[in-house]
Write an enzyme that holds these catalytic residues in place. Structure first.
Site, mmCIF file in Angstrom:
data_model
loop_
_atom_site.group_PDB
_atom_site.id
_atom_site.type_symbol
_atom_site.label_atom_id
_atom_site.label_comp_id
_atom_site.label_asym_id
_atom_site.label_seq_id
_atom_site.Cartn_x
_atom_site.Cartn_y
_atom_site.Cartn_z
ATOM 1 N N TYR A 1 0.823 -1.212 0.000
ATOM 2 C CA TYR A 1 0.000 0.000 0.000
ATOM 3 C C TYR A 1 0.858 1.264 0.000
ATOM 4 O O TYR A 1 0.645 2.179 -0.798
ATOM 5 C CB TYR A 1 -0.926 -0.020 1.213
ATOM 6 N N ASN B 1 -4.464 8.834 9.126
ATOM 7 C CA ASN B 1 -5.457 8.171 9.988
ATOM 8 C C ASN B 1 -6.749 8.963 10.176
ATOM 9 O O ASN B 1 -6.933 9.659 11.166
ATOM 10 C CB ASN B 1 -4.846 7.883 11.366
ATOM 11 N N ALA C 1 -8.334 1.654 13.331
ATOM 12 C CA ALA C 1 -8.300 1.460 14.780
ATOM 13 C C ALA C 1 -9.414 2.198 15.529
ATOM 14 O O ALA C 1 -10.076 1.587 16.381
ATOM 15 C CB ALA C 1 -6.932 1.866 15.328
ATOM 16 N N LYS D 1 -15.836 -2.452 19.398
ATOM 17 C CA LYS D 1 -15.605 -3.413 20.477
ATOM 18 C C LYS D 1 -16.194 -2.917 21.795
ATOM 19 O O LYS D 1 -16.820 -3.686 22.542
ATOM 20 C CB LYS D 1 -14.108 -3.677 20.624
#
Length: 330
Positions: free
Chosen positions: A148, A177, A192, A199
């Site tokens: 990538y 990000n 993330a 979660k």
């Protein structure tokens, strides 16, 4: 005289979808193109075409009659995906990128913006959590993320050559990000912040969740609203070399987990899995050149941006849980 058309490739994806909305709100005529439609909300583009941009003829269709191209289309995902799919990512993105910039130049497009990535930066500069913020000039000597990052760096040079040799106006933005609502939050391609929000949203108070790596790896994260504003500002600028677009608010993954847990109002126990991919140990954006060129930089603090992101992901999980289950026919 007809309105000038802005083309957004990757308009079915996370950043592309938000960029389309931002441009439409500015009064722009937008054509969105992607291999898929947006997953969570209809596109606001006045035109939307489903096209596989790995095929040269589809790129020619996409750029016909447009004034500027925001080229965001890419095969990509979170660290788990990009570390396990080097061949597919490199092949698909090389075809997409080369076909798009070639077609845009041949069609006489006025300006072409390429979305690159902080993954182009040398891994040898990112071995410590307390990483020195990465400057644009740090890209060479090169040692990018395999697959990538390598193909992104190659395309950056392609844009530079098209500008230097043929006078084709290009802009290059290096994302650091990006997170926010309407982004992928499950399935293996999530980043993330979305994975951690998912979660924690799905966990009971006091539950244990798995964290990839030891939790000490560090990153900076940029909210998508800042991202799309920065993209448009860079497109409109006179600067034709790569620019970082990110925040310099560095946090560890454990700190990110704690922040989301606090927003959720839950006590969370972390279980670290050091066998899972965690990427470089530290990565942060040096925004000095961005401030110099634009007189602007991303402003949304991480805690502020995570609140609506967490609420949206929690809502999506709740709606999925409440949806009636369809029984397979016997």
């Amino acid at each position: 005289m007809p309105d000038k058309i802005a083309l957004v490739t990757g308009a079915g994806g996370f950043i592309g979808h938000h960029l389309v909305s931002y441009l439409v709100e500015q009064g722009r005529q937008v054509r969105g193109v992607d291999i898929k439609a947006p997953e969570y909300a209809p596109s606001r583009a006045q035109e939307f075409a489903l096209l596989d941009l790995r095929i040269a003829g589809n790129c020619e269709k996409a750029v016909a009659g447009v004034d500027e191209v925001y080229h965001l289309a890419a095969d990509m995902g979170g660290i788990g995906y990009i570390t396990s799919s080097h061949a597919a990512i490199t092949l698909h993105n090389t075809l997409i990128n080369v076909n798009m910039v070639k077609s845009a130049r041949e069609a006489g497009v006025g300006r072409f913006l390429f979305s690159s990535s902080a993954c182009i930066y040398p891994q040898y500069l990112q071995h410590k959590p307390d990483v020195t913020p990465l400057r644009e000039d740090d890209a060479f000597p090169a040692d990018p993320e395999e697959g990538y990052g390598l193909e992104k760096l190659y395309m950056e040079k392609m844009c530079q050559y098209f500008t230097e040799d043929w006078g084709f106006p290009t802009r290059t933005v290096r994302f650091h990000n990006v997170y926010g609502p309407l982004g992928t939050y499950e399935g293996g391609r999530e980043k993330a912040p979305a994975a951690i929000c998912r979660k924690i949203a799905g966990a009971e108070d006091g539950a244990t969740i798995e964290i990839w790596g030891d939790g000490q790896q560090t990153r900076s994260f940029m909210h998508v609203d800042d991202c799309v504003e920065g993209i448009v500002r860079i497109m409109q600028s006179d600067y034709d070399r790569p620019l970082n677009l990110g925040t310099d608010e560095l946090v560890s993954i454990d700190e990110l987990v704690d922040m989301v847990a606090e927003i959720a109002g839950k006590r969370i126990v972390k279980r670290h899995d050091r066998s899972r991919p965690q990427g470089v140990r530290g990565r942060n954006s040096d925004n000095s050149r961005l401030r110099e060129v634009l007189g602007w930089e991303p402003r949304i603090a991480l805690r502020e941006g995570l609140q609506p992101t967490y609420r949206w992901i929690a809502q999506m999980l709740a709606e999925k849980a409440d949806a009636p289950q369809v029984q397979a026919a016997e």
